[in-house]
Design a protein around this motif. Structure first.
Motif, mmCIF file in Angstrom:
data_model
loop_
_atom_site.group_PDB
_atom_site.id
_atom_site.type_symbol
_atom_site.label_atom_id
_atom_site.label_comp_id
_atom_site.label_asym_id
_atom_site.label_seq_id
_atom_site.Cartn_x
_atom_site.Cartn_y
_atom_site.Cartn_z
ATOM 1 N N ASP A 197 0.942 -0.940 -0.007
ATOM 2 C CA ASP A 197 0.067 0.532 -0.024
ATOM 3 C C ASP A 197 1.056 1.113 -0.406
ATOM 4 O O ASP A 197 1.409 1.595 0.757
ATOM 5 N N ILE A 198 0.883 1.825 -1.377
ATOM 6 C CA ILE A 198 1.642 3.031 -1.381
ATOM 7 C C ILE A 198 1.776 4.147 -0.383
ATOM 8 O O ILE A 198 2.131 4.599 0.218
ATOM 9 N N GLY A 199 0.610 4.473 0.047
ATOM 10 C CA GLY A 199 -0.181 6.109 0.477
ATOM 11 C C GLY A 199 0.705 5.403 2.105
ATOM 12 O O GLY A 199 0.812 6.171 3.006
ATOM 13 N N LEU A 200 -0.164 4.410 2.489
ATOM 14 C CA LEU A 200 -0.336 4.169 4.129
ATOM 15 C C LEU A 200 1.354 4.157 4.386
ATOM 16 O O LEU A 200 1.752 4.273 5.627
ATOM 17 N N SER A 201 2.126 3.103 4.006
ATOM 18 C CA SER A 201 3.846 3.034 3.710
ATOM 19 C C SER A 201 4.266 4.159 3.904
ATOM 20 O O SER A 201 5.509 4.562 4.430
ATOM 21 N N ASP A 202 4.140 5.246 2.764
ATOM 22 C CA ASP A 202 4.750 6.758 2.205
ATOM 23 C C ASP A 202 4.263 7.909 3.606
ATOM 24 O O ASP A 202 5.255 8.317 3.971
ATOM 25 N N ASP A 212 5.268 19.785 5.906
ATOM 26 C CA ASP A 212 4.266 21.046 5.117
ATOM 27 C C ASP A 212 2.833 19.661 4.420
ATOM 28 O O ASP A 212 2.312 19.944 3.922
ATOM 29 N N TRP A 213 3.265 18.444 4.721
ATOM 30 C CA TRP A 213 1.779 17.780 4.814
ATOM 31 C C TRP A 213 1.388 18.368 4.940
ATOM 32 O O TRP A 213 0.691 18.230 6.416
ATOM 33 N N ASP A 214 0.102 18.137 4.565
ATOM 34 C CA ASP A 214 -1.461 18.624 4.736
ATOM 35 C C ASP A 214 -2.054 17.304 6.336
ATOM 36 O O ASP A 214 -2.559 17.888 7.076
ATOM 37 N N GLU A 215 -1.548 15.859 6.418
ATOM 38 C CA GLU A 215 -1.611 15.702 7.649
ATOM 39 C C GLU A 215 -0.958 15.549 8.691
ATOM 40 O O GLU A 215 -0.861 14.490 9.704
ATOM 41 N N TYR A 216 -0.248 16.818 8.714
ATOM 42 C CA TYR A 216 1.066 17.140 9.434
ATOM 43 C C TYR A 216 0.726 17.630 10.926
ATOM 44 O O TYR A 216 -0.016 18.614 10.710
ATOM 45 N N PRO A 217 0.620 16.848 11.995
ATOM 46 C CA PRO A 217 1.225 15.335 12.463
ATOM 47 C C PRO A 217 0.536 14.643 12.092
ATOM 48 O O PRO A 217 -0.925 14.701 12.918
ATOM 49 N N LEU A 218 0.919 13.665 12.007
ATOM 50 C CA LEU A 218 0.095 12.183 11.612
ATOM 51 C C LEU A 218 0.324 11.652 13.267
ATOM 52 O O LEU A 218 1.545 10.876 13.889
ATOM 53 N N PHE A 219 -0.921 11.316 13.498
ATOM 54 C CA PHE A 219 -1.453 10.316 14.927
ATOM 55 C C PHE A 219 -1.128 9.383 14.813
ATOM 56 O O PHE A 219 -2.288 8.964 13.992
ATOM 57 N N ALA A 220 -1.250 8.091 16.149
ATOM 58 C CA ALA A 220 -1.275 6.315 16.005
ATOM 59 C C ALA A 220 -2.853 6.149 15.116
ATOM 60 O O ALA A 220 -3.252 5.455 14.909
ATOM 61 N N LEU A 257 8.969 6.480 16.288
ATOM 62 C CA LEU A 257 9.674 5.015 17.332
ATOM 63 C C LEU A 257 8.054 5.356 18.594
ATOM 64 O O LEU A 257 7.038 3.859 18.659
ATOM 65 N N ASP A 258 6.924 6.428 18.807
ATOM 66 C CA ASP A 258 6.295 6.486 19.774
ATOM 67 C C ASP A 258 5.241 6.437 19.161
ATOM 68 O O ASP A 258 3.898 5.604 19.793
ATOM 69 N N PHE A 259 4.750 7.100 17.946
ATOM 70 C CA PHE A 259 3.963 6.482 17.211
ATOM 71 C C PHE A 259 4.028 5.084 16.237
ATOM 72 O O PHE A 259 2.210 4.190 17.141
#
Length: 467
Positions: A197-202, A212-220, A257-259
């Motif tokens: 899965d390209i999206g979820l892996s990247d 600059d990513w629109d989903e930053y910060p990404l939480f678990a 790693l916490d994520f």
């Protein structure tokens, strides 16, 4: 029920030293020992050990619920043996939990699957033997270098006895299809395919620390929600990346790693499980064949092999290297074999790339693609001379194979006779000790009948004189 297949690759670049044209024929050692030692110690400290410790904690906290898969290149294992054995020890500790699967891949992390079938098979089986030695697992699933795959490679994998392969869920191959199913090779229906899965892996390996990513910060919790939102009939979520993404591509200061450690807890709440590749292949049926006539990979936007073979320099180096593939395999000389493994590594060709990439490329000692090409070709020039000097160039591959087979068979015969000598000596000593007489008339001659002839006539290195 959805299941996550989490896989990490471990490979280490073997850095070549600055090798001049005038070194050809005089210097047969090609490597920058200082840089190789420094780089792997750095990556072990900043990435491998913290990441593996975290994965071990995740297994201890979650029991058999959490599972993970790895593949290690053979040349990577060699570098770890010399410079960071603690990484192999930690992998062995992970293996002891029973929640880890080790996959097969080419020993050299090279491109032999695109050049020579027999070399590719030998390359993979050499790594399989190394995995057995360290982890006492026999890999059932193959992961080619950089997930390179096409129908012909799938057929080879099937013929080698593998049950499945990992590859890229590339849009130009899938079309309207989803990467969240099990597929099978178009030329070998018994070989199943797991698609990344390209999206979820990247999201983890490339974008996690990008402000600059629109989903930053990404939480678990949000990440697992994205997985839970996938249609219920799409049950296989393959998240594949390099282990160095945890600590190098995404620094430890980003809390990567916490994520990662929080993911199993949220996945359990949403009734999402974890599985190894083999578990999925045993449980799930293929929904259909996947036609991949042209090679794909997990690198760059095109997801093809252009990062290694996209320009004339790369193709010339590639063709020159594999022009001696059969001779190297037939001759089977230890020193040549080791250099062969290191020179095949795909990064040698990647350094020569002239195409733009959205992933930063560190060329090491090289100032440009042409510089990388020049240095590699100087090394390759010396290597090719050594291969051709090992046995005369006027002996073609068939003659060479026949000659070496004859020598091998004679060696085997001598070994059998040597064992017989030892057995008879032991018998004589035993009989003498008991006072019995030894019947020499009925004994097997302890000396090989053709030993003298072998010593005089069998040459392990032909003279090189032309007829």
């Amino acid at each position: 029920m959805k299941t996550i297949c989490l896989y990490f690759e471990i490979h280490q670049i073997i850095h070549l030293k600055r090798y001049r044209f005038f070194d050809i024929g005089t210097d047969h050692y090609y490597y920058d020992d200082y840089e190789n030692s420094r780089s792997i110690a750095d990556i072990a400290d900043r990435s491998y050990m913290p990441a593996l410790n975290t994965l071990l904690e995740m297994i201890k906290e979650n029991g058999t619920y959490f599972k993970v898969a790895f593949s290690l290149s053979g040349v990577g294992i060699e570098q770890l043996e010399m410079h960071a054995p603690q990484v192999l020890d930690k992998l062995a500790e992970l293996n002891d939990t029973g929640c880890v699967e080790f996959l097969a891949e080419p020993y050299s992390h090279g491109l032999s699957s695109l050049a020579n079938e027999e070399t590719f098979k030998a390359d993979v089986m050499k790594q399989v033997a190394k995995i057995k030695e360290y982890f006492h697992q026999e890999p059932k699933v193959l992961r080619n270098s950089s997930l390179i795959y096409n129908d012909e490679i799938g057929l080879l994998a099937s013929q080698m006895g593998f049950k499945g392969m990992l590859t890229e869920g590339a849009k130009h191959v899938l079309g309207w299809k989803s990467s969240h199913f099990v597929y099978n090779c178009a030329l070998a229906p018994n070989l199943k395919l797991l698609l990344r899965d390209i999206g979820l892996s990247d999201d983890i390996s490339l974008r996690f620390n990008n402000s600059d990513w629109d989903e930053y910060p990404l939480f678990a919790d949000h990440y697992v929600d994205k997985i839970a939102a996938i249609p219920d009939n799409e049950q296989i979520i393959n998240i594949f990346m390099e282990l160095s993404a945890l600590g190098i591509a995404q620094p430890l200061s980003s809390n990567i790693l916490d994520f990662l450690k929080a993911i199993p807890n949220f996945a359990r709440q949403r009734k999402i499980t974890f599985s190894t590749p083999t578990e999925i292949l045993l449980k799930m049926k293929s929904v259909g064949s996947l036609n991949v006539p042209d090679s794909l990979s997990w690198v760059d936007e095109e997801r093809d092999v252009s990062p290694w073979l996209g320009n004339p320099m790369q193709r010339e180096a590639f063709n020159k290297l594999y022009s001696v593939a059969d001779r190297v395999r037939i001759a089977n000389d230890p020193r040549i074999n080791q250099d062969w493994d290191y020179l095949q590594a795909s990064n040698n060709f990647r350094f020569m790339s002239t195409k733009p990439s959205n992933v930063g490329l560190d060329r090491g000692i090289y100032s440009s693609p042409f510089d990388a090409f020049t240095n590699y070709m100087n090394v390759l020039g010396d290597f090719l001379n050594r291969v051709n000097n090992l046995y005369p160039e006027d002996i073609d591959n068939d003659e060479l194979e026949s000659l070496l087979t004859t020598i091998h068979n004679q060696d085997a015969e001598i070994e059998i006779k040597d064992k017989e000598i030892l057995r008879l000596k032991a018998k004589i000593e035993k009989m003498e000790g008991s006072g019995e007489e030894y019947d020499s008339d009925n004994a097997v001659d302890p000396k090989p009948k053709n030993e003298v002839t072998l010593k005089k006539n069998v040459s392990r290195k032909p003279s090189g004189k032309k007829k």
